[in-house]
Design an enzyme around this catalytic site. Structure first.
Site, mmCIF file in Angstrom:
data_model
loop_
_atom_site.group_PDB
_atom_site.id
_atom_site.type_symbol
_atom_site.label_atom_id
_atom_site.label_comp_id
_atom_site.label_asym_id
_atom_site.label_seq_id
_atom_site.Cartn_x
_atom_site.Cartn_y
_atom_site.Cartn_z
ATOM 1 N N ILE A 30 -0.228 4.175 5.789
ATOM 2 C CA ILE A 30 -0.861 5.431 6.196
ATOM 3 C C ILE A 30 -2.342 5.229 6.554
ATOM 4 O O ILE A 30 -2.926 6.042 7.280
ATOM 5 C CB ILE A 30 -0.697 6.485 5.066
ATOM 6 C CG1 ILE A 30 -0.768 7.896 5.626
ATOM 7 C CG2 ILE A 30 -1.720 6.279 3.953
ATOM 8 C CD1 ILE A 30 -0.340 8.960 4.626
ATOM 9 N N GLY A 91 -6.663 -5.132 -6.805
ATOM 10 C CA GLY A 91 -6.710 -4.141 -5.729
ATOM 11 C C GLY A 91 -5.450 -3.316 -5.574
ATOM 12 O O GLY A 91 -5.273 -2.622 -4.568
ATOM 13 N N HIS A 98 4.783 -4.022 -3.565
ATOM 14 C CA HIS A 98 4.765 -3.904 -2.095
ATOM 15 C C HIS A 98 4.027 -5.081 -1.498
ATOM 16 O O HIS A 98 3.053 -5.582 -2.064
ATOM 17 C CB HIS A 98 4.134 -2.584 -1.647
ATOM 18 C CG HIS A 98 2.789 -2.308 -2.236
ATOM 19 N ND1 HIS A 98 2.630 -1.813 -3.513
ATOM 20 C CD2 HIS A 98 1.541 -2.477 -1.739
ATOM 21 C CE1 HIS A 98 1.332 -1.677 -3.773
ATOM 22 N NE2 HIS A 98 0.655 -2.075 -2.718
ATOM 23 N N HIS A 100 1.978 -6.126 1.858
ATOM 24 C CA HIS A 100 1.325 -5.710 3.096
ATOM 25 C C HIS A 100 1.577 -6.780 4.154
ATOM 26 O O HIS A 100 1.447 -7.973 3.866
ATOM 27 C CB HIS A 100 -0.191 -5.628 2.914
ATOM 28 C CG HIS A 100 -0.670 -4.640 1.903
ATOM 29 N ND1 HIS A 100 -1.228 -3.435 2.261
ATOM 30 C CD2 HIS A 100 -0.705 -4.690 0.552
ATOM 31 C CE1 HIS A 100 -1.605 -2.783 1.156
ATOM 32 N NE2 HIS A 100 -1.283 -3.522 0.105
HETATM 33 P P1 5GP Z 1 -2.352 -1.368 -2.646
HETATM 34 O O1 5GP Z 1 -3.786 -0.939 -2.616
HETATM 35 O O2 5GP Z 1 -1.645 -0.826 -3.875
HETATM 36 O O3 5GP Z 1 -2.141 -2.826 -2.448
HETATM 37 O O4 5GP Z 1 -1.671 -0.715 -1.378
HETATM 38 C C1 5GP Z 1 -1.185 0.586 -1.334
HETATM 39 C C2 5GP Z 1 -1.100 0.952 0.120
HETATM 40 O O5 5GP Z 1 -0.313 2.134 0.233
HETATM 41 C C3 5GP Z 1 -2.463 1.267 0.765
HETATM 42 O O6 5GP Z 1 -2.694 0.384 1.847
HETATM 43 C C4 5GP Z 1 -2.320 2.721 1.209
HETATM 44 O O7 5GP Z 1 -2.961 2.988 2.430
HETATM 45 C C5 5GP Z 1 -0.823 2.902 1.286
HETATM 46 N N1 5GP Z 1 -0.376 4.271 1.048
HETATM 47 C C6 5GP Z 1 -0.799 5.108 0.052
HETATM 48 N N2 5GP Z 1 -0.161 6.279 0.133
HETATM 49 C C7 5GP Z 1 0.695 6.187 1.198
HETATM 50 C C8 5GP Z 1 1.636 7.090 1.792
HETATM 51 O O8 5GP Z 1 1.830 8.236 1.344
HETATM 52 N N3 5GP Z 1 2.318 6.657 2.878
HETATM 53 C C9 5GP Z 1 2.114 5.399 3.418
HETATM 54 N N4 5GP Z 1 2.843 5.086 4.496
HETATM 55 N N5 5GP Z 1 1.254 4.516 2.867
HETATM 56 C C10 5GP Z 1 0.548 4.911 1.783
#
Ligand code: 5GP
Ligand code: ZN
Length: 112
Positions: A30, A91, A98, A100
């Protein structure tokens, strides 16, 4: 359980899907950090990479195999980066495993 990515898997929160099968889902981030930025998640709720053990590790191999397939379909031959953040200092902001996938720009090293 209140988990954003489980809600995306269940279709309760909409997402722009890249790929789906019975075990995993890929969808665009997102808040993209590169021209191509999607996430690949197991449908099973696994909290983080730190919760991977011999009983659930096969999904990680499947995720990487699908990423390699998608890289060809999406034209990422010049390269891409797979990032898996773990825990607060790593982070991680969403507590559902997940990966990326970032592509279509030069990605700096070391990361921030
Ligand atoms: P983290 O910081 O945990 O490695 O990554 C979480 C990711 O989830 C972030 O890059 C953030 O932008 C994404 N994210 C958070 N909420 C949503 C959502 O509701 N939909 C989508 N598609 N991505 C999300
Ligand atoms: Zn979850």
């Amino acid at each position: 359980m209140d988990c954003l990515f489980c809600s995306i898997v269940a279709g309760e929160v909409p997402s722009k899907k890249v790929y789906e099968d019975d075990q995993i889902l890929a969808f665009y981030d997102i808040d993209p950090q590169a021209p191509v930025h999607f996430l690949v998640i197991p449908k099973e709720h696994i909290v983080s990479p730190d919760a991977i053990d011999e009983s659930n590790s096969a999904i990680v191999g499947h995720i990487y195999a699908v990423i390699a397939k998608l890289s060809k379909e999406l034209g990422l031959a010049k390269g891409y980066r797979v990032v898996c953040n773990c825990g607060e200092e790593g982070g991680q902001t969403v507590d559902h495993l997940h990966f990326h996938v970032l592509a279509k720009r030069n990605l700096a090293w070391p990361p921030g």
